[in-house]
Design a protein around this motif. Sequence first.
Motif, short mmCIF file in Angstrom:
data_model
loop_
_atom_site.label_atom_id
_atom_site.label_comp_id
_atom_site.label_asym_id
_atom_site.label_seq_id
_atom_site.Cartn_x
_atom_site.Cartn_y
_atom_site.Cartn_z
N TYR A 1 118.19 14.10 7.69
CA TYR A 1 118.36 15.64 7.74
C TYR A 1 117.40 16.28 6.97
O TYR A 1 116.69 17.09 7.21
CB TYR A 1 119.66 16.14 7.54
CG TYR A 1 120.77 15.75 8.55
CD1 TYR A 1 120.60 15.29 9.77
CD2 TYR A 1 122.04 15.95 8.05
CE1 TYR A 1 121.81 14.83 10.70
CE2 TYR A 1 123.09 15.66 8.95
CZ TYR A 1 122.89 15.07 10.43
OH TYR A 1 123.90 14.74 11.15
N SER B 1 118.89 21.12 2.80
CA SER B 1 117.84 22.04 2.85
C SER B 1 117.22 22.19 1.39
O SER B 1 116.01 22.28 1.29
CB SER B 1 118.10 23.57 3.45
OG SER B 1 119.04 23.99 2.75
N LEU C 1 124.09 21.72 4.87
CA LEU C 1 123.06 22.51 4.69
C LEU C 1 122.48 23.00 3.69
O LEU C 1 121.27 23.02 3.44
CB LEU C 1 123.39 23.85 5.70
CG LEU C 1 123.73 23.45 7.35
CD1 LEU C 1 124.13 24.77 8.07
CD2 LEU C 1 122.70 22.86 8.06
N GLY D 1 123.07 21.97 11.52
CA GLY D 1 124.44 22.40 11.28
C GLY D 1 125.34 21.64 12.56
O GLY D 1 126.45 20.96 12.32
N THR E 1 129.88 21.08 6.58
CA THR E 1 128.38 21.41 7.28
C THR E 1 127.81 22.44 6.29
O THR E 1 126.79 22.34 6.26
CB THR E 1 128.84 22.02 8.58
OG1 THR E 1 129.75 21.25 9.43
CG2 THR E 1 127.81 22.71 9.36
N TYR F 1 118.24 24.97 10.91
CA TYR F 1 119.63 25.20 10.34
C TYR F 1 120.70 24.94 11.40
O TYR F 1 121.63 24.33 11.04
CB TYR F 1 120.13 26.43 9.58
CG TYR F 1 119.39 26.74 8.27
CD1 TYR F 1 120.16 25.94 7.25
CD2 TYR F 1 118.20 26.91 7.81
CE1 TYR F 1 119.70 25.92 5.92
CE2 TYR F 1 117.63 26.90 6.43
CZ TYR F 1 118.43 26.43 5.67
OH TYR F 1 118.01 26.50 4.04
#
Length: 291
Positions: A150, A90, A86, A196, A82, A192
């Motif tokens: 995502y 991101s 992220l 997540g 995870t 987030y």
Amino acid sequence: MVKRIPPLGIVNAFILFLLGAITLYPFYNIYIYAFNEGTDSLKAVLYLWPRKFTFDNIAKALTQDGIMSAFQLSVLRTAVGTILTLVCTSSLAYAMTRRDIKGYRFFSNYFFITFVFTGGLIPFYITMLKLNLYDTFWVLVLPGIYSFWYMIIFRTFFDAIPKALAEAAQVEGASFIHIFLRVIAPLSKPVYATIGLFAGVNYWNDWFTGLFFVKKEHLLPLQSLLQKVMNETDMISKFGLVVGSSQAAQTVTPYSIKLAIVVISVTPIILVYPFLQKYFAKGMMLGSIKG
């Protein structure tokens, strides 16, 4: 003065309550059967609460070989996967908000093509072998750290942040990375938390990777091991074998063990959700710009 509820509102509330009960009861029923004596559960179809409360089903499921080590491995895998998801997704999404960079259209199309088309299981299997990831911990983590979906969610969220914030930081001499870490990321807690949770659930529930890409018993994640245990309980049920020899085990049935396994696998995610739920409805820009 008590506000009067219109008849239509009462009808709507009743319908919503009924639909909610119909939707949630099967899930609630799993918990009831998991904490009820297995032999007693065979006597009825619908229970509102455990008639004969017991932890024997949970205890029997937890005593399966390797369950605790698989649980610890899954927690580690979910946490590492995870975090990497992220960070990597991101970062890429923020880079893709810069539509003036050279080659933007090429990379945008490239990422989209990988979302639409895949090589299939056999090429993926060969790739894991060539990268020496097969039968290692990282085969459970690295293949899932990037998701086009995502990335699109992150990029859309970043695009909604007023450009004035980044421009003000740039005037002060902040670099591209500094702006992302000090300005964009702190304002993006809701997305987030959401991504997540999605990534964590995917890592936690994934049993397919452990089934096809792991041979070592100590590297089997919880879901893969539980799949194996459930198959063994199917064999027990099929041939009418005794689940255990102790007096407590005589009340345990293969079906009750299955439901106990379901409870063990889904409860950790249910416990995590309330800590992230507050971010879903939280406004991202509240108080970020004044004047």
